[in-house]
Design an enzyme around this catalytic site. Sequence first.
Site, PDB file in Angstrom:
ATOM      1  N   ARG A 196      53.402  10.754   7.940  1.00  0.00           N
ATOM      2  CA  ARG A 196      52.731  10.026   9.014  1.00  0.00           C
ATOM      3  C   ARG A 196      51.517  10.807   9.518  1.00  0.00           C
ATOM      4  O   ARG A 196      51.014  11.691   8.840  1.00  0.00           O
ATOM      5  CB  ARG A 196      53.753   9.739  10.119  1.00  0.00           C
ATOM      6  CG  ARG A 196      54.893   8.856   9.570  1.00  0.00           C
ATOM      7  CD  ARG A 196      55.832   8.362  10.590  1.00  0.00           C
ATOM      8  NE  ARG A 196      55.147   7.572  11.606  1.00  0.00           N
ATOM      9  CZ  ARG A 196      55.667   7.301  12.785  1.00  0.00           C
ATOM     10  NH1 ARG A 196      56.862   7.743  13.105  1.00  0.00           N
ATOM     11  NH2 ARG A 196      55.003   6.582  13.661  1.00  0.00           N
ATOM     12  N   ARG A 202      52.218  14.685  13.758  1.00  0.00           N
ATOM     13  CA  ARG A 202      53.673  14.588  13.648  1.00  0.00           C
ATOM     14  C   ARG A 202      54.254  15.588  12.638  1.00  0.00           C
ATOM     15  O   ARG A 202      55.453  15.702  12.504  1.00  0.00           O
ATOM     16  CB  ARG A 202      54.091  13.180  13.232  1.00  0.00           C
ATOM     17  CG  ARG A 202      53.753  12.116  14.256  1.00  0.00           C
ATOM     18  CD  ARG A 202      54.330  10.774  13.847  1.00  0.00           C
ATOM     19  NE  ARG A 202      53.770   9.694  14.605  1.00  0.00           N
ATOM     20  CZ  ARG A 202      54.217   9.281  15.792  1.00  0.00           C
ATOM     21  NH1 ARG A 202      55.242   9.889  16.360  1.00  0.00           N
ATOM     22  NH2 ARG A 202      53.644   8.276  16.418  1.00  0.00           N
ATOM     23  N   HIS A 213      65.150  12.607  12.061  1.00  0.00           N
ATOM     24  CA  HIS A 213      64.031  11.679  12.278  1.00  0.00           C
ATOM     25  C   HIS A 213      64.241  10.466  11.398  1.00  0.00           C
ATOM     26  O   HIS A 213      64.544  10.602  10.208  1.00  0.00           O
ATOM     27  CB  HIS A 213      62.689  12.341  11.955  1.00  0.00           C
ATOM     28  CG  HIS A 213      62.400  13.488  12.853  1.00  0.00           C
ATOM     29  ND1 HIS A 213      61.995  13.321  14.143  1.00  0.00           N
ATOM     30  CD2 HIS A 213      62.522  14.822  12.647  1.00  0.00           C
ATOM     31  CE1 HIS A 213      61.857  14.513  14.707  1.00  0.00           C
ATOM     32  NE2 HIS A 213      62.183  15.438  13.820  1.00  0.00           N
ATOM     33  N   HIS A 256      57.136  17.296  18.738  1.00  0.00           N
ATOM     34  CA  HIS A 256      55.812  17.860  18.507  1.00  0.00           C
ATOM     35  C   HIS A 256      55.219  18.528  19.743  1.00  0.00           C
ATOM     36  O   HIS A 256      54.143  19.108  19.665  1.00  0.00           O
ATOM     37  CB  HIS A 256      54.867  16.751  18.025  1.00  0.00           C
ATOM     38  CG  HIS A 256      55.540  15.761  17.138  1.00  0.00           C
ATOM     39  ND1 HIS A 256      55.995  16.081  15.871  1.00  0.00           N
ATOM     40  CD2 HIS A 256      55.893  14.471  17.338  1.00  0.00           C
ATOM     41  CE1 HIS A 256      56.567  15.019  15.329  1.00  0.00           C
ATOM     42  NE2 HIS A 256      56.524  14.045  16.201  1.00  0.00           N
ATOM     43  N   ASN A 288      67.545  13.758  17.771  1.00  0.00           N
ATOM     44  CA  ASN A 288      66.297  13.132  17.368  1.00  0.00           C
ATOM     45  C   ASN A 288      65.395  13.250  18.596  1.00  0.00           C
ATOM     46  O   ASN A 288      65.487  12.433  19.503  1.00  0.00           O
ATOM     47  CB  ASN A 288      66.501  11.672  16.973  1.00  0.00           C
ATOM     48  CG  ASN A 288      65.213  11.029  16.500  1.00  0.00           C
ATOM     49  OD1 ASN A 288      64.126  11.519  16.789  1.00  0.00           O
ATOM     50  ND2 ASN A 288      65.325   9.922  15.801  1.00  0.00           N
ATOM     51  N   GLU A 331      68.427  18.445  13.324  1.00  0.00           N
ATOM     52  CA  GLU A 331      67.313  17.601  13.761  1.00  0.00           C
ATOM     53  C   GLU A 331      67.232  16.384  12.839  1.00  0.00           C
ATOM     54  O   GLU A 331      67.276  16.529  11.614  1.00  0.00           O
ATOM     55  CB  GLU A 331      66.022  18.417  13.679  1.00  0.00           C
ATOM     56  CG  GLU A 331      64.770  17.683  14.057  1.00  0.00           C
ATOM     57  CD  GLU A 331      63.519  18.561  13.919  1.00  0.00           C
ATOM     58  OE1 GLU A 331      62.415  18.027  14.120  1.00  0.00           O
ATOM     59  OE2 GLU A 331      63.639  19.761  13.586  1.00  0.00           O
ATOM     60  N   ARG A 369      60.838  -1.974  18.365  1.00  0.00           N
ATOM     61  CA  ARG A 369      59.559  -1.264  18.267  1.00  0.00           C
ATOM     62  C   ARG A 369      59.271  -0.923  16.810  1.00  0.00           C
ATOM     63  O   ARG A 369      60.058  -0.246  16.159  1.00  0.00           O
ATOM     64  CB  ARG A 369      59.628   0.021  19.096  1.00  0.00           C
ATOM     65  CG  ARG A 369      58.423   0.907  18.948  1.00  0.00           C
ATOM     66  CD  ARG A 369      58.601   2.205  19.751  1.00  0.00           C
ATOM     67  NE  ARG A 369      57.526   3.110  19.428  1.00  0.00           N
ATOM     68  CZ  ARG A 369      57.697   4.360  19.029  1.00  0.00           C
ATOM     69  NH1 ARG A 369      58.907   4.862  18.920  1.00  0.00           N
ATOM     70  NH2 ARG A 369      56.662   5.112  18.741  1.00  0.00           N
ATOM     71  N   ALA A 375      59.130  11.932  20.099  1.00  0.00           N
ATOM     72  CA  ALA A 375      57.818  12.530  20.350  1.00  0.00           C
ATOM     73  C   ALA A 375      57.897  13.953  20.905  1.00  0.00           C
ATOM     74  O   ALA A 375      56.960  14.732  20.726  1.00  0.00           O
ATOM     75  CB  ALA A 375      57.008  11.648  21.299  1.00  0.00           C
ATOM     76  N   PRO A 421      62.549  10.008  23.594  1.00  0.00           N
ATOM     77  CA  PRO A 421      61.818   8.877  24.153  1.00  0.00           C
ATOM     78  C   PRO A 421      61.563   7.755  23.156  1.00  0.00           C
ATOM     79  O   PRO A 421      61.315   7.994  21.978  1.00  0.00           O
ATOM     80  CB  PRO A 421      60.491   9.493  24.627  1.00  0.00           C
ATOM     81  CG  PRO A 421      60.372  10.786  23.904  1.00  0.00           C
ATOM     82  CD  PRO A 421      61.766  11.245  23.635  1.00  0.00           C
ATOM     83  N   ASN A 422      61.674   6.556  23.677  1.00  0.00           N
ATOM     84  CA  ASN A 422      61.399   5.291  22.998  1.00  0.00           C
ATOM     85  C   ASN A 422      62.461   4.892  21.985  1.00  0.00           C
ATOM     86  O   ASN A 422      62.382   3.803  21.419  1.00  0.00           O
ATOM     87  CB  ASN A 422      60.009   5.296  22.342  1.00  0.00           C
ATOM     88  CG  ASN A 422      58.922   5.488  23.360  1.00  0.00           C
ATOM     89  OD1 ASN A 422      58.899   4.798  24.381  1.00  0.00           O
ATOM     90  ND2 ASN A 422      58.052   6.454  23.130  1.00  0.00           N
ATOM     91  N   TYR A 435      60.693   1.918  11.821  1.00  0.00           N
ATOM     92  CA  TYR A 435      61.994   2.357  12.312  1.00  0.00           C
ATOM     93  C   TYR A 435      63.160   1.451  11.929  1.00  0.00           C
ATOM     94  O   TYR A 435      64.308   1.783  12.218  1.00  0.00           O
ATOM     95  CB  TYR A 435      61.944   2.529  13.839  1.00  0.00           C
ATOM     96  CG  TYR A 435      60.892   3.515  14.270  1.00  0.00           C
ATOM     97  CD1 TYR A 435      61.072   4.879  14.038  1.00  0.00           C
ATOM     98  CD2 TYR A 435      59.717   3.104  14.879  1.00  0.00           C
ATOM     99  CE1 TYR A 435      60.108   5.799  14.410  1.00  0.00           C
ATOM    100  CE2 TYR A 435      58.744   4.023  15.258  1.00  0.00           C
ATOM    101  CZ  TYR A 435      58.947   5.359  15.019  1.00  0.00           C
ATOM    102  OH  TYR A 435      57.987   6.261  15.380  1.00  0.00           O
TER     103      TYR A 435
END
Length: 147
Positions: A108, A112, A101, A81, A75, A99, A19, A78, A11-12, A24
């Site tokens: 952070r 997270r 990120h 988590h 990736n 994985e 964003r 969210a 997501p996102n 990012y």
Amino acid sequence: MVKVIYVLNGPNLNLLGKREPEIYGSRTLDDVRLLCEAEAGKSGLQVVFHQSNAEHELIGWVHEARETAQGLIINPAAYTHTSIALLDALSACSFPVIEVHISNIHKRESFRHHSYVSARADAVIAGCGVDGYQLAMQHMATLISAS
């Protein structure tokens, strides 16, 4: 036979480049796709690239990858988590899982710091920006050639 690597984005991530660029970066998801395809091409790999804001779609693509792919880079954003369901889907896969990120999730907010996906991942790359996808593809090529 061409070896297929799925690259899944949670997501996102469709908002990359727009964003929170201070976290990012300014590169877009399309830039990430092109980066993955270029790196995969160096090893003779083919990329299937998806992004979704819906957990069930990501799980469906993991199930699809079980039948057609030799590896998966994810990736989960969210869902990293929160998603035991995504962990369960990945745990049903017999191929390598990496994985990724973009940010260093351990630098952070404390929520997270925990990743359900890491319990299944063969490798975790965090904090390298979108270049982490390139590193993941390089490592995936190594993992696949070793099997």
